[in-house]
Design a protein around this motif. Sequence first.
Motif, PDB file in Angstrom:
ATOM      1  N   LEU A  64     -53.617  -3.061 -14.205  1.00 52.57           N
ATOM      2  CA  LEU A  64     -53.384  -4.259 -13.386  1.00 52.57           C
ATOM      3  C   LEU A  64     -54.704  -4.959 -13.072  1.00 52.57           C
ATOM      4  O   LEU A  64     -54.815  -6.179 -13.199  1.00 52.57           O
ATOM      5  CB  LEU A  64     -52.698  -3.882 -12.060  1.00 52.57           C
ATOM      6  N   ALA A  65     -55.692  -4.173 -12.678  1.00 55.16           N
ATOM      7  CA  ALA A  65     -56.994  -4.754 -12.335  1.00 55.16           C
ATOM      8  C   ALA A  65     -57.615  -5.414 -13.565  1.00 55.16           C
ATOM      9  O   ALA A  65     -58.141  -6.537 -13.496  1.00 55.16           O
ATOM     10  CB  ALA A  65     -57.913  -3.676 -11.779  1.00 55.16           C
ATOM     11  N   ARG A  66     -57.531  -4.723 -14.707  1.00 49.98           N
ATOM     12  CA  ARG A  66     -58.118  -5.263 -15.950  1.00 49.98           C
ATOM     13  C   ARG A  66     -57.434  -6.569 -16.346  1.00 49.98           C
ATOM     14  O   ARG A  66     -58.067  -7.549 -16.707  1.00 49.98           O
ATOM     15  CB  ARG A  66     -57.985  -4.225 -17.072  1.00 49.98           C
ATOM     16  N   LEU A  67     -56.107  -6.529 -16.259  1.00 52.00           N
ATOM     17  CA  LEU A  67     -55.292  -7.682 -16.638  1.00 52.00           C
ATOM     18  C   LEU A  67     -55.646  -8.897 -15.776  1.00 52.00           C
ATOM     19  O   LEU A  67     -55.813 -10.009 -16.273  1.00 52.00           O
ATOM     20  CB  LEU A  67     -53.821  -7.303 -16.407  1.00 52.00           C
ATOM     21  N   ALA A  68     -55.756  -8.645 -14.484  1.00 53.84           N
ATOM     22  CA  ALA A  68     -56.017  -9.736 -13.541  1.00 53.84           C
ATOM     23  C   ALA A  68     -57.383 -10.371 -13.796  1.00 53.84           C
ATOM     24  O   ALA A  68     -57.538 -11.587 -13.698  1.00 53.84           O
ATOM     25  CB  ALA A  68     -55.943  -9.208 -12.112  1.00 53.84           C
ATOM     26  N   ILE A  69     -58.355  -9.543 -14.128  1.00 55.02           N
ATOM     27  CA  ILE A  69     -59.719 -10.067 -14.300  1.00 55.02           C
ATOM     28  C   ILE A  69     -59.862 -10.739 -15.666  1.00 55.02           C
ATOM     29  O   ILE A  69     -60.482 -11.789 -15.796  1.00 55.02           O
ATOM     30  CB  ILE A  69     -60.777  -8.942 -14.158  1.00 55.02           C
ATOM     31  N   SER A  70     -59.302 -10.092 -16.687  1.00 57.53           N
ATOM     32  CA  SER A  70     -59.523 -10.624 -18.041  1.00 57.53           C
ATOM     33  C   SER A  70     -58.642 -11.846 -18.305  1.00 57.53           C
ATOM     34  O   SER A  70     -58.958 -12.666 -19.150  1.00 57.53           O
ATOM     35  CB  SER A  70     -59.271  -9.535 -19.087  1.00 57.53           C
ATOM     36  N   ARG A  71     -57.534 -11.948 -17.641  1.00 55.98           N
ATOM     37  CA  ARG A  71     -56.656 -13.122 -17.839  1.00 55.98           C
ATOM     38  C   ARG A  71     -56.368 -13.753 -16.467  1.00 55.98           C
ATOM     39  O   ARG A  71     -55.314 -13.483 -15.866  1.00 55.98           O
ATOM     40  CB  ARG A  71     -55.352 -12.717 -18.511  1.00 55.98           C
ATOM     41  N   PRO A  72     -57.280 -14.607 -15.995  1.00 55.62           N
ATOM     42  CA  PRO A  72     -57.106 -15.195 -14.665  1.00 55.62           C
ATOM     43  C   PRO A  72     -55.756 -15.882 -14.486  1.00 55.62           C
ATOM     44  O   PRO A  72     -55.260 -15.991 -13.371  1.00 55.62           O
ATOM     45  CB  PRO A  72     -58.260 -16.196 -14.570  1.00 55.62           C
ATOM     46  N   SER A  73     -55.164 -16.338 -15.598  1.00 49.14           N
ATOM     47  CA  SER A  73     -53.853 -17.000 -15.464  1.00 49.14           C
ATOM     48  C   SER A  73     -52.801 -16.013 -14.943  1.00 49.14           C
ATOM     49  O   SER A  73     -51.796 -16.416 -14.367  1.00 49.14           O
ATOM     50  CB  SER A  73     -53.422 -17.570 -16.801  1.00 49.14           C
ATOM     51  N   LEU A  74     -53.045 -14.742 -15.180  1.00 48.72           N
ATOM     52  CA  LEU A  74     -52.076 -13.734 -14.723  1.00 48.72           C
ATOM     53  C   LEU A  74     -52.375 -13.217 -13.310  1.00 48.72           C
ATOM     54  O   LEU A  74     -51.611 -12.450 -12.751  1.00 48.72           O
ATOM     55  CB  LEU A  74     -52.090 -12.535 -15.683  1.00 48.72           C
ATOM     56  N   LEU A  75     -53.506 -13.648 -12.774  1.00 48.30           N
ATOM     57  CA  LEU A  75     -53.960 -13.079 -11.501  1.00 48.30           C
ATOM     58  C   LEU A  75     -52.947 -13.298 -10.366  1.00 48.30           C
ATOM     59  O   LEU A  75     -52.665 -12.373  -9.581  1.00 48.30           O
ATOM     60  CB  LEU A  75     -55.329 -13.677 -11.138  1.00 48.30           C
ATOM     61  N   LYS A  76     -52.365 -14.498 -10.317  1.00 50.83           N
ATOM     62  CA  LYS A  76     -51.375 -14.784  -9.262  1.00 50.83           C
ATOM     63  C   LYS A  76     -50.208 -13.797  -9.336  1.00 50.83           C
ATOM     64  O   LYS A  76     -49.727 -13.301  -8.320  1.00 50.83           O
ATOM     65  CB  LYS A  76     -50.813 -16.192  -9.442  1.00 50.83           C
ATOM     66  N   LEU A  77     -49.798 -13.558 -10.583  1.00 48.99           N
ATOM     67  CA  LEU A  77     -48.642 -12.676 -10.792  1.00 48.99           C
ATOM     68  C   LEU A  77     -48.986 -11.234 -10.382  1.00 48.99           C
ATOM     69  O   LEU A  77     -48.226 -10.559  -9.689  1.00 48.99           O
ATOM     70  CB  LEU A  77     -48.285 -12.722 -12.287  1.00 48.99           C
ATOM     71  N   VAL A  78     -50.144 -10.804 -10.832  1.00 51.78           N
ATOM     72  CA  VAL A  78     -50.561  -9.421 -10.540  1.00 51.78           C
ATOM     73  C   VAL A  78     -50.788  -9.240  -9.040  1.00 51.78           C
ATOM     74  O   VAL A  78     -50.409  -8.214  -8.461  1.00 51.78           O
ATOM     75  CB  VAL A  78     -51.844  -9.061 -11.339  1.00 51.78           C
ATOM     76  N   ASP A  79     -51.386 -10.246  -8.390  1.00 47.45           N
ATOM     77  CA  ASP A  79     -51.631 -10.168  -6.949  1.00 47.45           C
ATOM     78  C   ASP A  79     -50.303 -10.043  -6.195  1.00 47.45           C
ATOM     79  O   ASP A  79     -50.172  -9.240  -5.261  1.00 47.45           O
ATOM     80  CB  ASP A  79     -52.415 -11.410  -6.500  1.00 47.45           C
ATOM     81  N   ALA A  80     -49.319 -10.840  -6.610  1.00 49.54           N
ATOM     82  CA  ALA A  80     -48.004 -10.770  -5.958  1.00 49.54           C
ATOM     83  C   ALA A  80     -47.398  -9.378  -6.142  1.00 49.54           C
ATOM     84  O   ALA A  80     -46.868  -8.786  -5.192  1.00 49.54           O
ATOM     85  CB  ALA A  80     -47.083 -11.834  -6.543  1.00 49.54           C
ATOM     86  N   TYR A  81     -47.508  -8.856  -7.361  1.00 46.88           N
ATOM     87  CA  TYR A  81     -46.941  -7.533  -7.646  1.00 46.88           C
ATOM     88  C   TYR A  81     -47.654  -6.452  -6.816  1.00 46.88           C
ATOM     89  O   TYR A  81     -47.021  -5.600  -6.191  1.00 46.88           O
ATOM     90  CB  TYR A  81     -47.086  -7.243  -9.141  1.00 46.88           C
ATOM     91  N   ALA A  82     -48.982  -6.555  -6.802  1.00 50.37           N
ATOM     92  CA  ALA A  82     -49.772  -5.550  -6.067  1.00 50.37           C
ATOM     93  C   ALA A  82     -49.500  -5.624  -4.565  1.00 50.37           C
ATOM     94  O   ALA A  82     -49.563  -4.608  -3.868  1.00 50.37           O
ATOM     95  CB  ALA A  82     -51.255  -5.761  -6.340  1.00 50.37           C
TER      96      ALA A  82
END
Lengths: 536, 158
Positions: free
Chosen positions: B55-73
């Motif tokens: 999740l952390a890797r995904l959020a950092i490497s693909r900022p477009s996914l950060l909103k989604l990952v933050d909501a999930y986390a």
Amino acid sequence: MASVLIVGSGASAVHFALSVLKKGHEVTMLDVGHPKPAALNPDDSVNDLKARLSDPVRYFLGERYEGVVYPGSKGEYYGIPPTKHYVFSPPTAFHVEATGFEPLSSFGQGGLAEAWTGGAYPFNDHDLAAFPFRYRDLEPYYGEVARRIGITGANDDLARFLPLHAHLLEPLALDPHSLRLLADYERQRRDLNRALGCYLGRSRTAALTRDTDDRKACTYRGRCLWGCPLDALYTPSLTLKECQRYPGFRYLPNMYVSHFTLAGSRRVGGVVAEDLARTALRELHADTYVLAAGTLSSSQIFMESFLKATGKTLTLPGLMDNRQILIPFVNLRMLGQTYPPESYQYHQLALGIEPPRPEEYVHGLITTLKAAMVHPIIHSLPLDLRTSLFVFRNLRAGLGIVNVNLYDRQRPENHLTLRPGPGSGRSTLVIHYTPAAGERIAISRAIRTVKKLLRRLGCLVPPGMIHVRPMGASVHYAGTIPMSTTAAPRTVSKDCRSHDLDNLYIVDGATFPFLPAKNITFTLMANAVRVAETAF
Amino acid sequence: MDDTPPQAALDHECRVLTSYLLRQAPSSYVLAKYRDAHAADALPASPAGPFDRLLARLAISRPSLLKLVDAYASVFFRTGLLRKKMVLLLAILEVSPRLHACFDSPDPGGTVGLLARIAVRSSAFLLRLLLAVVVLGPLQLAFALRSTLAAGPGRRDG
């Protein structure tokens, strides 16, 4: 004149010392005594510090970022700022084991009240019902302490729970949110008093609203939490400095007291302390010995003395502490307003809840959010962090927290004892605490009442954010060597003289036979002055 | 083995997260403190599971996914690695010169407007959370299944 040896430098110790010094006695004070660091840029406001310090992160979060409160940190909404860590840093030989209790001890100059929030609430006759004296016996000493330290307050609705003593200063200026809450209360006062038994008023606060010879009045720089740079907010190290002006006063820091040696079966012969600077044991002697190291440390020294002398491990029953409940709220009427960073940071309002039985009084401190660290609040919201930050920023001026305090009484199952250390080494302090059977009901009732009050004041309590703090968190420890009118072992007389050892006095919270729902520091100081004035 | 990410990676991480949280770039001071905090092992040492790390890797490497990952986390990994890093950064930002103001002032607009905006932003969060559950939920299940199989049939925790 007698030589008096005092263990500890906290609120009780320094006021006791000052009173006996004024009477001409020789005083030696033994203390671990980590010193308070000097205040940076004393005239800067909290936001000035963020803008002007070369490394503000280091100041606010600490060298190792210990001021960061991460998710999962036991539900607390604030941490101890790094500037106050010296207060709690223990010597390496200090060992404690606790069940049902999360103890805090201080080894800093001035003791635990170096990190207090300044609440100065006198006990009334209901609170003192189990004590061997009445309010009128203590009143002159409340007045004397108020004169020494400066206490602000008002003759308002809370006076029915908080007696009015001499030397009250005019109250601090209210921040806009506190002003709003008070105005909304005043509009509905009769109804709230009658329907909920709730009374609101100004906090009694140990802060100056006018200059004195040595200290400046509060200038509202918003730095209370990190340590008032002008000493407008009282801490006991200020009285320690005052004691140091007396030629008969000797302050010995770096001395970690272990135990008393006994001279015969009923007298203290000396005190044994580890000189932390030289890692050597020293024994010191006096005519009279005074334990004022705080309930836990004083009890530990008391028990260690008997253990060393007789080989017997004592158990001291009756440990008390106030259960605290944190109830965060949002005042929707403050939505979109700008918060005032330059204001007094701690509670400016207090509330009292009339109980069915007088000793069950519930006391609350209402702190509106001003310049505290906010990341713990942001990450506690049930949203993603970006949305949390957005919501927080817009609600900030309307956020607040009620810290509800419940009373505690002595029960035998809550006790202190020692587990002897290896060889002749220092023992481990062992603490057991179990909440009273009806505590859950009392907590629910208090929460229900405060939520109703807040609703009437236009505030919402966000679901899932109420936090019942663990026992030990209030740091109002008391009751292990209580005052008693019968000369039972492990108790003290009305004048706080030990019933076990004739030349030993105990003047801290250990001697309180009951713990009302009020911050005890003011009464600790007043009682210590009472003992010094009446017994010396 | 040194797990500390190299300086360039930490700077990238700090830029991505600051821009996400404040819509501003971090100052050189904030970059330096973020690096320093990692060097000082400021993050609480709790083992991050493989999915947490992903999740952390995904959020950092693909900022477009950060909103989604933050909501999930915010629901399923409240004490996870990504939130810890973001909370550390929030703590640094709230006391840093200039940027601390981003925590202080409300957005312009009257009470009704603000309430409406809070409602819209909160609803948007709920939608993102729903989407995140659809996208990341099965991935988490797959990770859980894989680790169960890797542990073998005869093994028991504890």
